[in-house]
Write a protein that holds these residues in place. Sequence first.
Motif, PDB file in Angstrom:
ATOM      1  N   LYS A   1       0.841  -1.196   0.000  1.00 33.02           N
ATOM      2  CA  LYS A   1       0.000   0.000   0.000  1.00 33.02           C
ATOM      3  C   LYS A   1       0.879   1.249   0.000  1.00 33.02           C
ATOM      4  CE  LYS A   1      -4.208  -1.849   2.067  1.00 33.02           C
ATOM      5  NZ  LYS A   1      -5.184  -1.751   3.181  1.00 33.02           N
ATOM      6  N   PRO A   2       0.398   2.323  -0.633  1.00 37.89           N
ATOM      7  CA  PRO A   2       1.218   3.536  -0.737  1.00 37.89           C
ATOM      8  C   PRO A   2       1.373   4.236   0.609  1.00 37.89           C
ATOM      9  CG  PRO A   2      -0.982   3.914  -1.633  1.00 37.89           C
ATOM     10  CD  PRO A   2      -0.892   2.445  -1.354  1.00 37.89           C
ATOM     11  N   PHE A   3       2.562   4.826   0.812  1.00 42.46           N
ATOM     12  CA  PHE A   3       2.872   5.539   2.044  1.00 42.46           C
ATOM     13  C   PHE A   3       3.931   6.575   1.711  1.00 42.46           C
ATOM     14  CE2 PHE A   3       4.314   6.134   6.429  1.00 42.46           C
ATOM     15  CZ  PHE A   3       3.131   5.974   7.147  1.00 42.46           C
ATOM     16  N   PRO A   4       3.841   7.774   2.298  1.00 40.76           N
ATOM     17  CA  PRO A   4       4.826   8.813   1.960  1.00 40.76           C
ATOM     18  C   PRO A   4       6.225   8.489   2.479  1.00 40.76           C
ATOM     19  CG  PRO A   4       3.430   9.540   3.769  1.00 40.76           C
ATOM     20  CD  PRO A   4       2.831   8.257   3.254  1.00 40.76           C
ATOM     21  N   VAL A   5       7.207   9.159   1.916  1.00 35.01           N
ATOM     22  CA  VAL A   5       8.602   8.965   2.315  1.00 35.01           C
ATOM     23  C   VAL A   5       8.839   9.587   3.687  1.00 35.01           C
ATOM     24  CG1 VAL A   5      11.007   9.528   1.767  1.00 35.01           C
ATOM     25  CG2 VAL A   5       9.399   8.919  -0.069  1.00 35.01           C
ATOM     26  N   ILE A   6       9.527   8.849   4.571  1.00 31.55           N
ATOM     27  CA  ILE A   6       9.935   9.357   5.880  1.00 31.55           C
ATOM     28  C   ILE A   6      11.458   9.499   5.838  1.00 31.55           C
ATOM     29  CG2 ILE A   6       9.850   9.029   8.378  1.00 31.55           C
ATOM     30  CD1 ILE A   6       7.093   9.154   7.039  1.00 31.55           C
ATOM     31  N   HIS A   7      11.936  10.725   5.770  1.00 34.17           N
ATOM     32  CA  HIS A   7      13.382  10.950   5.665  1.00 34.17           C
ATOM     33  C   HIS A   7      14.067  10.673   6.998  1.00 34.17           C
ATOM     34  CE1 HIS A   7      13.196  12.513   1.601  1.00 34.17           C
ATOM     35  NE2 HIS A   7      12.188  13.300   1.955  1.00 34.17           N
ATOM     36  N   GLU A   8      15.194  10.024   6.935  1.00 33.45           N
ATOM     37  CA  GLU A   8      15.928   9.632   8.133  1.00 33.45           C
ATOM     38  C   GLU A   8      16.338  10.840   8.979  1.00 33.45           C
ATOM     39  OE1 GLU A   8      16.399   6.461   9.203  1.00 33.45           O
ATOM     40  OE2 GLU A   8      15.081   5.956   7.527  1.00 33.45           O
ATOM     41  N   GLN A   9      16.554  11.978   8.342  1.00 34.89           N
ATOM     42  CA  GLN A   9      16.975  13.166   9.066  1.00 34.89           C
ATOM     43  C   GLN A   9      15.923  13.577  10.116  1.00 34.89           C
ATOM     44  OE1 GLN A   9      19.935  14.580   8.725  1.00 34.89           O
ATOM     45  NE2 GLN A   9      19.549  16.190  10.260  1.00 34.89           N
TER      46      GLN A   9
ATOM     47  N   TYR B   1       4.871  18.279  11.844  1.00 33.76           N
ATOM     48  CA  TYR B   1       5.629  17.739  10.704  1.00 33.76           C
ATOM     49  C   TYR B   1       4.635  17.424   9.580  1.00 33.76           C
ATOM     50  CZ  TYR B   1       9.486  16.873  14.003  1.00 33.76           C
ATOM     51  OH  TYR B   1      10.477  17.005  14.934  1.00 33.76           O
ATOM     52  N   VAL B   2       5.094  17.589   8.358  1.00 35.97           N
ATOM     53  CA  VAL B   2       4.298  17.187   7.198  1.00 35.97           C
ATOM     54  C   VAL B   2       5.116  16.227   6.357  1.00 35.97           C
ATOM     55  CG1 VAL B   2       3.123  17.908   5.095  1.00 35.97           C
ATOM     56  CG2 VAL B   2       3.007  19.348   7.134  1.00 35.97           C
ATOM     57  N   PHE B   3       4.532  15.091   6.051  1.00 40.19           N
ATOM     58  CA  PHE B   3       5.144  14.121   5.155  1.00 40.19           C
ATOM     59  C   PHE B   3       4.265  14.064   3.912  1.00 40.19           C
ATOM     60  CE2 PHE B   3       6.169  13.008   9.508  1.00 40.19           C
ATOM     61  CZ  PHE B   3       7.554  12.943   9.460  1.00 40.19           C
ATOM     62  N   PRO B   4       4.631  14.810   2.874  1.00 42.91           N
ATOM     63  CA  PRO B   4       3.759  14.960   1.703  1.00 42.91           C
ATOM     64  C   PRO B   4       3.649  13.683   0.880  1.00 42.91           C
ATOM     65  CG  PRO B   4       5.857  16.066   1.344  1.00 42.91           C
ATOM     66  CD  PRO B   4       5.862  15.611   2.765  1.00 42.91           C
ATOM     67  N   GLY B   5       2.434  13.397   0.468  1.00 47.48           N
ATOM     68  CA  GLY B   5       2.201  12.243  -0.383  1.00 47.48           C
ATOM     69  C   GLY B   5       2.315  12.603  -1.852  1.00 47.48           C
ATOM     70  N   GLU B   6       2.731  11.655  -2.634  1.00 44.59           N
ATOM     71  CA  GLU B   6       2.791  11.825  -4.075  1.00 44.59           C
ATOM     72  C   GLU B   6       1.932  10.765  -4.738  1.00 44.59           C
ATOM     73  OE1 GLU B   6       6.842  11.696  -5.293  1.00 44.59           O
ATOM     74  OE2 GLU B   6       7.421  13.510  -4.177  1.00 44.59           O
ATOM     75  N   ASN B   7       1.318  11.153  -5.858  1.00 47.79           N
ATOM     76  CA  ASN B   7       0.437  10.251  -6.595  1.00 47.79           C
ATOM     77  C   ASN B   7      -0.666   9.743  -5.668  1.00 47.79           C
ATOM     78  OD1 ASN B   7       2.040  10.580  -8.953  1.00 47.79           O
ATOM     79  ND2 ASN B   7       3.494   9.078  -8.155  1.00 47.79           N
TER      80      ASN B   7
END
Length: 592
Positions: free
Chosen positions: A485-493, A505-511
């Motif tokens: 299932k789709p899930f946004p990227v969580i950057h390690e930083q 925090y905002v974790f933007p979704g694509e597509n």
Amino acid sequence: MVSCRGRAVVLACFVCVSLRGLLAQPVNATAEPSPETSAKQLVRGPSHALSPGEAEFIRQRKEVVLASLGRLNISSTADSVPHIALLGSGGGQRAAVALLGSLQQMGQDDLLDTLLYIGGVSGSTWTLALLYSDPQWSVNMEPVFSRLGGHRETTWLSLSTGPYRWLKTKSKDEDFSLSDIWGLLTSYLFMNHMDQRLLSDEASRDNTNPYPVYSAIEKECFNTNTTDAVWFEFTPHEAGFPELGHFVSTAYLGSGFEGGELKEQKPEMDMVQLQGIVGSALAHEDSIAEMVPSWMNMSTAGRPTAVKDHLRIYFTLNILLELLKSGIKDVTDLAKVEELQKRASDILLEEVPLHTMTKEEQVEELQRKNLALVASVQTWVAEMNIGLQKNAVTELMEVVLPLLIKWQWGTTENFLYAVKDSEVPDCLQSRVLNLIDGGIAINMPYEPFLGKKRDVDLLIAPEFSAGEMFETLTLARDYAAAVGKPFPVIHEQVLLDKDWPKDFYVFPGENDQPTIIFMPLFNRINCKDEAEVKARMVEYSTFQRPFSPEKIAALQEIARDNMRNNKDAIVREIQNAATRRQGRRNVTDSAL
């Protein structure tokens, strides 16, 4: 039913000689369902579409959302309303109170009506159960707040009051379990409200409130890492396994099925029982790992089974004694309860050199400690002043001790029993399900809102959990990857902020990925450093006595401030979600 463990035979002996009496009467068989009922499609699947009832509700709810977007000056159209869900995390009473504060502020800021859904897991479900007892709660939340911090007029151990009568009645049910005891504790002792309504009653309500989704997990499937059968959801219309796509009409969850056919209709669980299931963190031994004494301080995998048995018996008895203390008014009896708690604590803290013992010696020594716990309870009950409360306590212990031995939580009839479908895994082949707190797997209810079924654009996730910050996010990310299932990227930083996080925090979704707003309860705005974050978490720890009215008010204000401070950022992300939804709609129209 779960069989009695052989290593607890000594406890079973105590139970066998107890006078079970009125609390052990068999349940009368329910009348056969009518031909009309039998003809209904009570079990649905495999399907990954919304139930017809939920689909119709969402269609109507979008009218409320569209009007709300207009008031916020967000452009949208009837056919491109963004799908927004608020997620309530686990965290016991801390989560329950903080979610209430968050929702109240969203209501004042005209953000509440932008929500299609509210999802809850663990402690947040206590709040959902309380809120939805009022069909118009989102219009006026003040009665809920006054009830939460209000005075309790009666003691639950009074033979004439609802809590005692409820327990006495439910204890006769075949599927009575520790979840029922826990539901009574959380609803009456923590939330000051026992709501015996049925979840399916909400199926006929109008679109005033967002659509509720309660999450749990199936214990056997979780223990065997059967990923696509772990999560279980409850809604007003259906309950079931979202990954498998198998569901049963909520009104018939708990009835006997075989091969997809209704064999015995049974009463639907009420909200007290449901609250006990979805908030039963103690049902899994790993959840109490943080509370073990130093002499048991070893990895969960390395901890002997006999130690886990001793831990679960001690902690459940201790919680039960907290419940009893709220109902005992005799000063002498109350002092004896506190003495018993101290005695039980001393037994737990008494060190045992496990590393020098054989497995057989470990079992023998820990059974001795278990017997000491039981003997303490026996002595305490015997020394209580004779009266109606003593009778109530005696009957309660006669019911609870067998459940402690079996560690029986969340048992309900399996609607998938004997269903001929190759997709139904081995962990779902028994006659009963063992449904427990979903926070044990992921302490935020992401699962119901990932993927195409509910097609969510924006997830607003205030984080009230006690675990490592961002853990719920990374666990959800890994789960989404496992089930495709789709899930946004969580950057390690971002994860480096875990000890002293920001408030937004905002974790933007694509597509087709959802965008996630993540809002830690204790953060850089309300805590000067990481030490204060830790201190706040200790102050509002998950396992403690009910908060005082002053503590409730303070925590609600913290949660409200988090929402108030970030209103503009939330509105911006709602606008982005509406724009994305409209863009997807335009692409679809162009393709046609």
